[in-house]
Design a protein around this motif. Structure first.
Motif, PDB file in Angstrom:
ATOM      1  N   ASP A  34      -9.962 -32.502  31.318  1.00  0.00           N
ATOM      2  CA  ASP A  34     -11.058 -31.549  31.504  1.00  0.00           C
ATOM      3  C   ASP A  34     -11.325 -30.710  30.260  1.00  0.00           C
ATOM      4  N   GLY A  35     -10.326 -30.534  29.432  1.00  0.00           N
ATOM      5  CA  GLY A  35     -10.483 -29.707  28.240  1.00  0.00           C
ATOM      6  C   GLY A  35      -9.188 -29.005  27.887  1.00  0.00           C
ATOM      7  N   LEU A  36      -9.325 -27.868  27.263  1.00  0.00           N
ATOM      8  CA  LEU A  36      -8.185 -27.081  26.803  1.00  0.00           C
ATOM      9  C   LEU A  36      -8.134 -25.809  27.628  1.00  0.00           C
ATOM     10  N   ALA A  37      -7.046 -25.623  28.378  1.00  0.00           N
ATOM     11  CA  ALA A  37      -6.915 -24.475  29.268  1.00  0.00           C
ATOM     12  C   ALA A  37      -5.991 -23.429  28.649  1.00  0.00           C
ATOM     13  N   LEU A  38      -6.400 -22.167  28.765  1.00  0.00           N
ATOM     14  CA  LEU A  38      -5.606 -21.021  28.336  1.00  0.00           C
ATOM     15  C   LEU A  38      -4.913 -20.447  29.559  1.00  0.00           C
ATOM     16  N   LEU A  39      -3.583 -20.326  29.457  1.00  0.00           N
ATOM     17  CA  LEU A  39      -2.803 -19.782  30.564  1.00  0.00           C
ATOM     18  C   LEU A  39      -2.027 -18.553  30.099  1.00  0.00           C
ATOM     19  N   ALA A  40      -1.947 -17.553  30.957  1.00  0.00           N
ATOM     20  CA  ALA A  40      -1.124 -16.384  30.677  1.00  0.00           C
ATOM     21  C   ALA A  40       0.334 -16.799  30.780  1.00  0.00           C
ATOM     22  N   ASP A  41       1.136 -16.368  29.821  1.00  0.00           N
ATOM     23  CA  ASP A  41       2.575 -16.626  29.860  1.00  0.00           C
ATOM     24  C   ASP A  41       3.254 -15.323  30.260  1.00  0.00           C
ATOM     25  N   ARG A  42       3.462 -15.142  31.543  1.00  0.00           N
ATOM     26  CA  ARG A  42       4.017 -13.891  32.076  1.00  0.00           C
ATOM     27  C   ARG A  42       5.448 -13.651  31.622  1.00  0.00           C
ATOM     28  N   THR A  43       6.141 -14.684  31.140  1.00  0.00           N
ATOM     29  CA  THR A  43       7.494 -14.463  30.630  1.00  0.00           C
ATOM     30  C   THR A  43       7.465 -13.650  29.335  1.00  0.00           C
ATOM     31  N   ARG A  44       6.291 -13.557  28.700  1.00  0.00           N
ATOM     32  CA  ARG A  44       6.153 -12.789  27.465  1.00  0.00           C
ATOM     33  C   ARG A  44       5.476 -11.433  27.694  1.00  0.00           C
ATOM     34  N   GLN A  45       5.189 -11.118  28.943  1.00  0.00           N
ATOM     35  CA  GLN A  45       4.606  -9.818  29.268  1.00  0.00           C
ATOM     36  C   GLN A  45       5.675  -8.745  29.111  1.00  0.00           C
ATOM     37  N   LEU A  46       5.323  -7.635  28.476  1.00  0.00           N
ATOM     38  CA  LEU A  46       6.258  -6.545  28.244  1.00  0.00           C
ATOM     39  C   LEU A  46       6.246  -5.611  29.455  1.00  0.00           C
ATOM     40  N   ALA A  47       7.304  -5.679  30.251  1.00  0.00           N
ATOM     41  CA  ALA A  47       7.349  -4.952  31.521  1.00  0.00           C
ATOM     42  C   ALA A  47       7.200  -3.440  31.344  1.00  0.00           C
ATOM     43  N   VAL A  48       7.775  -2.864  30.300  1.00  0.00           N
ATOM     44  CA  VAL A  48       7.701  -1.421  30.108  1.00  0.00           C
ATOM     45  C   VAL A  48       6.408  -1.020  29.404  1.00  0.00           C
ATOM     46  N   ALA A  49       6.049  -1.690  28.331  1.00  0.00           N
ATOM     47  CA  ALA A  49       4.866  -1.315  27.545  1.00  0.00           C
ATOM     48  C   ALA A  49       3.557  -1.777  28.189  1.00  0.00           C
ATOM     49  N   ASP A  50       3.616  -2.791  29.033  1.00  0.00           N
ATOM     50  CA  ASP A  50       2.396  -3.379  29.611  1.00  0.00           C
ATOM     51  C   ASP A  50       2.641  -3.789  31.064  1.00  0.00           C
ATOM     52  N   PRO A  51       2.992  -2.828  31.926  1.00  0.00           N
ATOM     53  CA  PRO A  51       3.383  -3.199  33.293  1.00  0.00           C
ATOM     54  C   PRO A  51       2.278  -3.856  34.119  1.00  0.00           C
ATOM     55  N   ASP A  52       1.024  -3.532  33.828  1.00  0.00           N
ATOM     56  CA  ASP A  52      -0.067  -4.119  34.616  1.00  0.00           C
ATOM     57  C   ASP A  52      -0.673  -5.370  33.966  1.00  0.00           C
ATOM     58  N   GLY A  53      -0.190  -5.743  32.784  1.00  0.00           N
ATOM     59  CA  GLY A  53      -0.666  -6.954  32.117  1.00  0.00           C
ATOM     60  C   GLY A  53      -1.996  -6.794  31.400  1.00  0.00           C
ATOM     61  N   HIS A  54      -2.493  -5.580  31.281  1.00  0.00           N
ATOM     62  CA  HIS A  54      -3.776  -5.353  30.608  1.00  0.00           C
ATOM     63  C   HIS A  54      -3.727  -5.818  29.155  1.00  0.00           C
ATOM     64  N   SER A  55      -2.700  -5.419  28.426  1.00  0.00           N
ATOM     65  CA  SER A  55      -2.590  -5.821  27.011  1.00  0.00           C
ATOM     66  C   SER A  55      -2.367  -7.324  26.878  1.00  0.00           C
ATOM     67  N   LEU A  56      -1.682  -7.919  27.836  1.00  0.00           N
ATOM     68  CA  LEU A  56      -1.513  -9.373  27.833  1.00  0.00           C
ATOM     69  C   LEU A  56      -2.886 -10.043  27.887  1.00  0.00           C
ATOM     70  N   LEU A  57      -3.766  -9.543  28.762  1.00  0.00           N
ATOM     71  CA  LEU A  57      -5.095 -10.144  28.894  1.00  0.00           C
ATOM     72  C   LEU A  57      -5.939  -9.935  27.637  1.00  0.00           C
ATOM     73  N   ILE A  58      -5.846  -8.755  27.024  1.00  0.00           N
ATOM     74  CA  ILE A  58      -6.574  -8.500  25.777  1.00  0.00           C
ATOM     75  C   ILE A  58      -6.086  -9.467  24.697  1.00  0.00           C
ATOM     76  N   SER A  59      -4.763  -9.638  24.613  1.00  0.00           N
ATOM     77  CA  SER A  59      -4.183 -10.564  23.638  1.00  0.00           C
ATOM     78  C   SER A  59      -4.671 -11.989  23.872  1.00  0.00           C
ATOM     79  N   CYS A  60      -4.697 -12.405  25.132  1.00  0.00           N
ATOM     80  CA  CYS A  60      -5.167 -13.759  25.459  1.00  0.00           C
ATOM     81  C   CYS A  60      -6.646 -13.925  25.124  1.00  0.00           C
ATOM     82  N   GLY A  61      -7.425 -12.870  25.308  1.00  0.00           N
ATOM     83  CA  GLY A  61      -8.842 -12.925  24.949  1.00  0.00           C
ATOM     84  C   GLY A  61      -9.041 -13.150  23.467  1.00  0.00           C
ATOM     85  N   ALA A  62      -8.210 -12.490  22.644  1.00  0.00           N
ATOM     86  CA  ALA A  62      -8.289 -12.695  21.195  1.00  0.00           C
ATOM     87  C   ALA A  62      -7.937 -14.143  20.846  1.00  0.00           C
ATOM     88  N   ALA A  63      -6.905 -14.676  21.498  1.00  0.00           N
ATOM     89  CA  ALA A  63      -6.524 -16.074  21.251  1.00  0.00           C
ATOM     90  C   ALA A  63      -7.624 -17.035  21.696  1.00  0.00           C
TER      91      ALA A  63
END
Length: 118
Positions: A34-63
């Motif tokens: 189907d193509g190239l899929a972008l997946l969040a890697d929750r094992t790399r989410q920073l539990a203390v600095a980014d508990p809700d995953g907002h920064s993870l999503l911003i980072s994924c958007g840049a990628a």
């Protein structure tokens, strides 16, 4: 029409230059028919600095943005679908090939700028 492995690798070489929270690069990629899929890697989410995953999503958007540039520079025209599967919130986007095209000089310059990022 399928994205070939060489084009995907070239695009991902650009994607890894994307800024991410504390340089965690909290994303994974899946190349399939189907193509190239972008997946969040929750094992790399920073539990203390980014508990809700907002920064993870911003980072994924840049990628995602840099991956789109990389694919276009490799001659692919793509269609991007964000959050394609409501049952799978970690599949953030799918880039599907819709054609081929010659990249512009401006696009090539943007990719080269991304590759110089440290």
């Amino acid at each position: 029409m399928r994205i070939d492995l060489a084009s995907a690798r070239a695009a991902l070489q650009v994607a890894v230059r994307a800024p991410s929270i504390h340089n965690t690069q909290p994303w994974r990629w899946r190349l399939d028919r189907d193509g190239l899929a972008l997946l969040a890697d929750r094992t790399r989410q920073l539990a203390v600095a980014d508990p809700d995953g907002h920064s993870l999503l911003i980072s994924c958007g840049a990628a995602l943005h840099l991956t789109e540039l990389g694919l276009r520079a490799a001659g692919w025209q793509t269609e991007t679908t964000c959050l394609p599967d409501p049952a799978d919130p970690d599949t953030l986007a799918v880039l599907r090939p819709v054609g081929r095209g010659e990249p512009s000089d401006e696009l090539r310059d943007q990719v080269q700028a991304a590759l110089r990022r440290r």
